[in-house]
Write an enzyme that holds these catalytic residues in place. Structure first.
Site, short mmCIF file in Angstrom:
data_model
loop_
_atom_site.label_atom_id
_atom_site.label_comp_id
_atom_site.label_asym_id
_atom_site.label_seq_id
_atom_site.Cartn_x
_atom_site.Cartn_y
_atom_site.Cartn_z
N ARG A 260 23.46 4.64 20.99
CA ARG A 260 23.35 5.00 22.40
C ARG A 260 21.98 5.58 22.68
O ARG A 260 21.46 6.39 21.90
CB ARG A 260 24.43 6.02 22.75
CG ARG A 260 25.82 5.44 22.52
CD ARG A 260 26.92 6.31 23.03
NE ARG A 260 28.20 5.66 22.72
CZ ARG A 260 29.39 6.22 22.94
NH1 ARG A 260 29.46 7.41 23.50
NH2 ARG A 260 30.48 5.57 22.63
N ARG A 275 24.87 14.90 19.10
CA ARG A 275 24.49 13.81 20.00
C ARG A 275 23.33 13.03 19.40
O ARG A 275 22.19 13.46 19.44
CB ARG A 275 24.10 14.40 21.36
CG ARG A 275 23.94 13.38 22.48
CD ARG A 275 23.69 14.05 23.82
NE ARG A 275 24.78 14.92 24.22
CZ ARG A 275 25.90 14.49 24.81
NH1 ARG A 275 26.02 13.22 25.13
NH2 ARG A 275 26.87 15.32 25.12
N GLU A 347 34.34 17.57 22.19
CA GLU A 347 34.96 16.24 22.18
C GLU A 347 34.74 15.53 20.84
O GLU A 347 33.63 15.47 20.33
CB GLU A 347 34.35 15.39 23.30
CG GLU A 347 34.92 13.99 23.35
CD GLU A 347 34.21 13.12 24.40
OE1 GLU A 347 33.56 13.67 25.29
OE2 GLU A 347 34.33 11.89 24.29
N SER A 350 38.13 10.09 22.47
CA SER A 350 38.44 9.82 23.87
C SER A 350 39.35 8.61 23.88
O SER A 350 39.00 7.56 23.34
CB SER A 350 37.13 9.53 24.62
OG SER A 350 37.37 9.51 26.00
N ARG A 388 30.88 13.65 14.21
CA ARG A 388 31.39 14.91 14.75
C ARG A 388 32.51 15.47 13.87
O ARG A 388 32.67 16.68 13.76
CB ARG A 388 31.86 14.73 16.19
CG ARG A 388 30.69 14.56 17.14
CD ARG A 388 31.11 14.56 18.59
NE ARG A 388 29.94 14.36 19.44
CZ ARG A 388 29.97 14.36 20.77
NH1 ARG A 388 31.12 14.55 21.41
NH2 ARG A 388 28.86 14.18 21.47
#
Length: 425
Positions: A260, A275, A347, A350, A388
């Site tokens: 990303r 991130r 998070e 999801s 994560r």
RNA sequence: GGAGAGGUGGCAGAGUGGUCGAAUGCACCGGAUUCGAAAUCCGGCACACGGUUUACCGUGUCGGGGGUUCGAAUCCCCCCUUCUCCGCCA
């Protein structure tokens, strides 16, 4: 993509429901496009019918050896008018298609109405955050202290937002992915798939990343993009297919890297592995009968929770509000894991039900009981984000001396290593 | 990288300018036959869109795009893609 019939039949309701997620649907524009389309299309079809009739008559006349030059003289006028109308029809249809592709999914009625992540609703918690008798460190301090996590070298090789892991930490990262994959494929009934990490624009359009979110992606060459999630290649496996109903549900799981660009997130989570431009994720995808999609979302969310439970990581489940729900999703649950280093839930998964939104874009269908082709529903969720999850293991299982006690569940994957600790030297 | 051959309905596979959305077979659905089934026979069976609305009419679609023509699955051009052979290679 929404069903255009729904907009035709009940535009006001669609406008109202989209407003809850902060999307202002331009209803007048839709109606204008629709009226123009209808007008041009009926006129075009009339002319096409005329031309077809004339040509058929010419063919019949010639077949009988009759002179057809009268008839042939009539065609050019029709064709001249058609060239113009057909061009205009294409333009209107393309405009309508683009308009529709830019509209997000309708949130389900159960989704809490809200503006942003602050309005998300906590549904439940699992596990107790551990009480430390020392000040817990974050994963960067822990990893660097162990000499197993190295950001400067990653920056030297690539750029910021990349990480380098070494030794048992690299192994732990691999162990986590293996562990997740084994549970989903072995216990939860998913078929493991290995998929391309580069996909074309059509696949990205199918799952909804394009055309709206191109700036979030890394483009390679003329036509390919690095996948931002395995959702894209895995879901698109059924693109264009008509699936025998008895093959539903289809449950697939894949472990892939994800890429990303993180455009627009400058300054957010710049420290550590939270991130990154590149991270690994195990992704679950289900293709189901429309009647089953709500239950499937609950089930899939449970599958993701299982991983956290087996690892003994405290987490909570959040129902995303209308304003925070992603473009393609009708309903989303986030799993947030407890991170002692941040003293916060973050998070880690999801899980979303897309209903027919992606299926309509992909033309993924099944034959229903009446023998009619009907769009399937798609559901997916992370199970889990590997990077994560690694962060969560480090921070939750740290000891006062900076070492890490590994959760039982991972030990079979770590050739007997029970702790990560600094070299004695 | 070089050479060649293909891409047609759920599948297989005909069709090389004109009532072709497309033969035939398989699969599938309905019916007949049967105690029931198999086999056999009869019939049906692509998708999308538009108009009207239970019946109906029209348009588009034979890998994608463009062109020639009164008319294209069929002729021409470009692209994508699959297969075979050779070379190379993890």
């Amino acid at each position: 993509m929404l069903d255009i019939q729904l907009l035709r039949k009940d535009l006001a309701t669609v406008v109202a429901r989209l407003a809850t997620r902060g999307y202002p649907l331009d209803a007048p524009r839709f109606e204008a496009l629709e009226n123009e389309r209808k007008d041009i299309q009926t006129r075009t079809q009339d002319l096409q019918a005329q031309r077809n009739t004339l040509s058929k008559q010419i063919g019949m006349a010639k077949g009988k050896g009759i002179d057809a030059s009268d008839l042939m003289q009539q065609v050019p006028a029709v064709n001249t008018a058609l060239v113009d109308l057909e061009a205009r029809l294409t333009i209107v249809q393309d405009a309508m298609q683009a308009f529709l592709e830019g509209i997000p999914n309708l949130p389900q009625a159960e989704v809490p109405v809200g503006k942003n992540e602050h309005d998300n609703v906590e549904l439940r918690r699992w596990g107790e955050p551990r009480a430390f008798d020392f000040t817990p460190r974050d994963h960067v301090d822990l990893g660097e202290g162990l000499d197993l996590l190295d950001f400067p070298t990653a920056v030297k090789i690539a750029t910021s937002r990349f990480a380098l892991m070494r030794g048992d930490l690299a192994r732990l990262h691999r162990a986590l992915a293996q562990f997740m994959l084994d549970i989903h494929s072995g216990e939860h009934g998913y078929e493991e798939v290995y998929v391309p990490y580069l996909v074309n624009a059509e696949a990205l359009r199918g799952t909804g990343q394009l055309p709206k979110f191109e700036e979030d992606l890394f483009k390679v060459g003329d036509n390919l993009y690095l996948i931002p999630t395995a959702e894209v290649p895995v879901t698109n496996i059924v693109a264009g297919e008509i699936i025998p109903v008895e093959n539903l549900p289809i449950r697939l799981v894949a472990h892939t890297p994800c890429f990303r660009s993180e455009a627009g997130s400058y300054g957010r989570d710049t420290r550590g592995m939270i991130r990154q431009h590149q991270f690994d994720k195990v992704e679950m995808v289900q293709m189901v009968h429309p009647d089953d999609s709500s239950a499937a979302l609950e089930e899939l969310t449970g599958h993701a929770e299982t991983i956290l439970q087996r690892l003994g990581l405290p987490y909570r489940v959040m129902a995303l509000c209308t304003g925070d729900t992603g473009f393609s999703a009708a309903r989303t649950y986030d799993l947030e894991v407890w991170l002692p280093g941040q003293n916060a839930y973050r998070e880690i998964s999801s899980c979303s039900n897309f209903e027919a939104f992606q299926a309509r874009r992909m033309q993924a269908r099944f034959k229903n009981e009446a023998g009619k082709n009907e769009f399937i529903h798609t559901i997916n969720g992370s199970g889990l984000a590997v990077g994560r999850c690694l962060v969560a293991v480090l921070e939750n299982y740290q000891e006062a001396d900076g070492s890490i006690t590994l959760p039982e569940a991972l030990r079979p994957y770590m050739r007997g290593v029970e702790r990560l600790h600094a070299d004695e030297s």
